[in-house]
Design a protein around this motif. Sequence first.
Motif, PDB file in Angstrom:
ATOM      1  N   ASN A  57      -8.913 -38.595   0.558  1.00  0.00           N
ATOM      2  CA  ASN A  57      -7.960 -37.733   1.269  1.00  0.00           C
ATOM      3  C   ASN A  57      -7.871 -38.095   2.744  1.00  0.00           C
ATOM      4  O   ASN A  57      -6.793 -38.051   3.346  1.00  0.00           O
ATOM      5  N   LEU A  62      -4.244 -37.092   3.918  1.00  0.00           N
ATOM      6  CA  LEU A  62      -3.965 -35.774   3.333  1.00  0.00           C
ATOM      7  C   LEU A  62      -4.781 -34.713   4.048  1.00  0.00           C
ATOM      8  O   LEU A  62      -4.438 -33.546   4.030  1.00  0.00           O
ATOM      9  N   ASP A  63      -5.852 -35.151   4.650  1.00  0.00           N
ATOM     10  CA  ASP A  63      -6.771 -34.224   5.305  1.00  0.00           C
ATOM     11  C   ASP A  63      -7.165 -34.856   6.640  1.00  0.00           C
ATOM     12  O   ASP A  63      -6.989 -36.060   6.856  1.00  0.00           O
ATOM     13  N   ARG A  89       2.208 -40.903   5.610  1.00  0.00           N
ATOM     14  CA  ARG A  89       1.957 -40.914   4.159  1.00  0.00           C
ATOM     15  C   ARG A  89       3.208 -41.352   3.406  1.00  0.00           C
ATOM     16  O   ARG A  89       3.155 -42.181   2.496  1.00  0.00           O
ATOM     17  N   PHE A  95       0.083 -42.434  -3.637  1.00  0.00           N
ATOM     18  CA  PHE A  95      -1.027 -41.722  -4.294  1.00  0.00           C
ATOM     19  C   PHE A  95      -0.855 -41.738  -5.810  1.00  0.00           C
ATOM     20  O   PHE A  95       0.241 -41.539  -6.322  1.00  0.00           O
ATOM     21  N   PHE A  97      -2.822 -39.751  -8.917  1.00  0.00           N
ATOM     22  CA  PHE A  97      -3.841 -38.726  -9.157  1.00  0.00           C
ATOM     23  C   PHE A  97      -4.308 -38.753 -10.613  1.00  0.00           C
ATOM     24  O   PHE A  97      -3.586 -39.226 -11.496  1.00  0.00           O
ATOM     25  N   ARG A  99      -4.578 -36.266 -12.622  1.00  0.00           N
ATOM     26  CA  ARG A  99      -3.728 -35.454 -13.507  1.00  0.00           C
ATOM     27  C   ARG A  99      -2.246 -35.714 -13.266  1.00  0.00           C
ATOM     28  O   ARG A  99      -1.405 -34.841 -13.460  1.00  0.00           O
ATOM     29  N   TYR A 101       0.230 -35.363 -11.700  1.00  0.00           N
ATOM     30  CA  TYR A 101       0.951 -34.532 -10.734  1.00  0.00           C
ATOM     31  C   TYR A 101       2.416 -34.920 -10.581  1.00  0.00           C
ATOM     32  O   TYR A 101       2.932 -35.086  -9.477  1.00  0.00           O
ATOM     33  N   LEU A 103       6.326 -33.808 -10.963  1.00  0.00           N
ATOM     34  CA  LEU A 103       7.014 -32.516 -10.882  1.00  0.00           C
ATOM     35  C   LEU A 103       7.711 -32.256 -12.220  1.00  0.00           C
ATOM     36  O   LEU A 103       8.555 -33.053 -12.647  1.00  0.00           O
ATOM     37  N   ARG A 162       6.150 -43.929  -8.947  1.00  0.00           N
ATOM     38  CA  ARG A 162       6.436 -43.051  -7.795  1.00  0.00           C
ATOM     39  C   ARG A 162       5.618 -43.482  -6.575  1.00  0.00           C
ATOM     40  O   ARG A 162       6.110 -43.487  -5.448  1.00  0.00           O
TER      41      ARG A 162
ATOM     42  N   ILE B 320       1.980 -31.145  -4.180  1.00  0.00           N
ATOM     43  CA  ILE B 320       2.375 -32.514  -4.554  1.00  0.00           C
ATOM     44  C   ILE B 320       3.429 -33.041  -3.586  1.00  0.00           C
ATOM     45  O   ILE B 320       3.340 -34.162  -3.078  1.00  0.00           O
ATOM     46  N   ALA B 323       1.863 -33.776  -0.357  1.00  0.00           N
ATOM     47  CA  ALA B 323       0.992 -34.945  -0.446  1.00  0.00           C
ATOM     48  C   ALA B 323       1.807 -36.229  -0.413  1.00  0.00           C
ATOM     49  O   ALA B 323       1.415 -37.218   0.203  1.00  0.00           O
ATOM     50  N   ILE B 410      -2.913 -28.638   1.217  1.00  0.00           N
ATOM     51  CA  ILE B 410      -2.614 -29.687   0.228  1.00  0.00           C
ATOM     52  C   ILE B 410      -3.826 -29.975  -0.656  1.00  0.00           C
ATOM     53  O   ILE B 410      -3.722 -30.022  -1.886  1.00  0.00           O
ATOM     54  N   THR B 411      -4.948 -30.163  -0.025  1.00  0.00           N
ATOM     55  CA  THR B 411      -6.115 -30.577  -0.812  1.00  0.00           C
ATOM     56  C   THR B 411      -6.554 -29.470  -1.777  1.00  0.00           C
ATOM     57  O   THR B 411      -6.990 -29.745  -2.890  1.00  0.00           O
ATOM     58  N   ALA B 413      -4.458 -27.221  -3.052  1.00  0.00           N
ATOM     59  CA  ALA B 413      -3.417 -27.110  -4.069  1.00  0.00           C
ATOM     60  C   ALA B 413      -3.575 -28.180  -5.150  1.00  0.00           C
ATOM     61  O   ALA B 413      -3.214 -27.963  -6.303  1.00  0.00           O
ATOM     62  N   LEU B 414      -4.127 -29.327  -4.763  1.00  0.00           N
ATOM     63  CA  LEU B 414      -4.251 -30.431  -5.725  1.00  0.00           C
ATOM     64  C   LEU B 414      -5.617 -30.459  -6.412  1.00  0.00           C
ATOM     65  O   LEU B 414      -5.873 -31.348  -7.222  1.00  0.00           O
ATOM     66  N   ARG B 415      -6.458 -29.502  -6.053  1.00  0.00           N
ATOM     67  CA  ARG B 415      -7.809 -29.513  -6.624  1.00  0.00           C
ATOM     68  C   ARG B 415      -7.779 -29.199  -8.116  1.00  0.00           C
ATOM     69  O   ARG B 415      -6.961 -28.433  -8.573  1.00  0.00           O
TER      70      ARG B 415
END
Lengths: 234, 415
Positions: A57, A62-63, A89, A95, A97, A99, A101, A103, A162, B320, B323, B410-411, B413-415
């Motif tokens: 992240n 992201l963080d 970003r 990214f 992920f 799962r 993610y 939409l 994506r 998402i 992110a 964000i982090t 929400a994506l956890r």
Amino acid sequence: MSTVRAPAIELRGVERTYRAGLPEAVPALRDIDWSIAPGEFVSVEGPSGCGKTTLLNLLGLLDAPTAGEVRWDGTPVGNRSDRERARLRLEGVGFIFQRFYLLPTLTALENVELPMRALRVPRAERTRRAGELLTEVGLHGKERAFPHQLSGGEEQRVAVARALANRPGLLLADEPTGELDSGNAGAILALLEKVRQDREATLVLVTHNPEVAGRARRHVTMRDGRIALDVRGA
Amino acid sequence: MMRFGFGSSLRHLRIQQVLAVAAVATAVALPVILVSVGGGVSAHELTSLENAGYQLVVSASGEHGITSAHNLSAQILGLGSVTAASPVLSVAVDSFLATGGPSPVLAEGVIPDQFTPTLGPAESGLFPNPLPLGDPTDLVHFANGTYAGRASNDVLVSSPLAQADGIATGASLWLGPTANRSQAVEYNVTGTFGVPLTALGPTGAFAIVLPLSNLQVMSGLAVGTNATAHDAADTIEISVTGTAASDPATLDRVRNEVQRLVPFYFVGSLDTEAQQLQSASGVLTGFYLALSSVALTVGLLFLALVLVRRVESDRRSIGIRRALGLPRRWIAREIVGDGLTLAVLGAVFGVGGGYAIVEVLAAWGSGDVRLAAQWAIFDPGTLLAIVVGIAALSLLASAVATRAALRVDITEALR
């Protein structure tokens, strides 16, 4: 649109501590000094809770770190405003992920188009390019399918497409094969390697799986929020 | 619209959307109905006042409260600037044809030559001029309160009544105070008069006009009977000269003169009534808007709740997007767009629903409700303003949800 050149990434004295809702601050990353050269393929391994995802992240903006600096090509970027980090970003990071993610209310094509829409790529151009990316990941003919109409492997392929939409220089994958069977996992990893090579992008891949990590050229192992091992190898 | 929805099922989303639209639609329909009907009734009353052929009216408390109507009328007529003073008595009576049962009708007793000048431009064309009711002054029969003179026994019937009962000019019609034919007196139908389309209720449509003295005798409101009121009327409508009518000071002077003649009655000016009506209409409109704003507030609160609920259930979807680097303004724009879409849809349905309800009441309502609905005025500007106002207010509702969306970590929400 050309591929954004992969940045040289440096982490200097980076720490990340979580406080919210907890009686005491919990350090997720401690005093990380680390760098990644452009175009490297790095795997990050380690037990659950060791800070792998936090590290990813921070690399992908992201963080923001609690302390220390994240630099891209020598420029501090980790503590920039939300808006600036979002822009970086959007333009420079892809990214993927665990799962997927995607939409769920958008089709595969629309999911791939989304980052390009944010960069105001003209409609015809982004539709063409999203179609090419879906073809590249082996999903030609699935453009109009919604995520729930796709298999897990297909969903992750869409996620890869994506991630590549804005031709980023940095690809960050967090357990990208964690929810896939071995056949699909192998295919996704092969795809990631191919697109990394084709685009000369940096790929940082977080995984629990030593077999997956074994595909990388550089292997980082984390423990208790620190980089315990950093090995370059074939 | 509605491109979020990661965390909630499509069915839940649809239910929330439908409920939000329904809440706003209900909130909008209320002001549409209140303002259009209220405004329509006020406008109709104002038009009636403006179109009246008289400027002053004498009235008393209670039914048939004016006594000595003929004499008062003559005295008022003697004042300067007064061109007509028309006492009017309205009584429900029963009519009989040569055969058959009674039909209730609304009888208006008037002095023919005083009644005609008090008709406004819209009404005057509906009546024959002069009124064919025998003695134009009604003084032959009245005979200074003795009712000993010859009664003309002439009557005019409304066109709808004539058509419904097949009454032709020259026919006989028996009129009496009750449904008992033996008490009825034979009248000669000397003509018909039209009825404004807007007054086509049963009482307004089935009407007759006859000399005041005849109706007073028929209904027991004449001198010489056991009735408590004598030479009775409900109102005396007063016309003044054109110059006096257009000069408020002169009109006020005439009003005061009339008031001195009838100190125990109320003398009203139609101008004053119009002003009072406008003032009352303004107060009512304010009340309607206050009531409507409560409904709108509830509707918009519901919309805000739905949007915030959506943000809560779509945290991951928002995470998402953020992110991926999509700008905050995109997320804000989507929520505002959703809010606007729901609000405008609700407003459009509300306006349409309000309009439909009023139309249904106008077509199938009963009594005064139907009449009021028929008078409703749908001002496109007002309706558009309601829709635009709702759209603007929906921005407030969206702002609450947008704030919540932009605070999504964000982090997490994506956890």
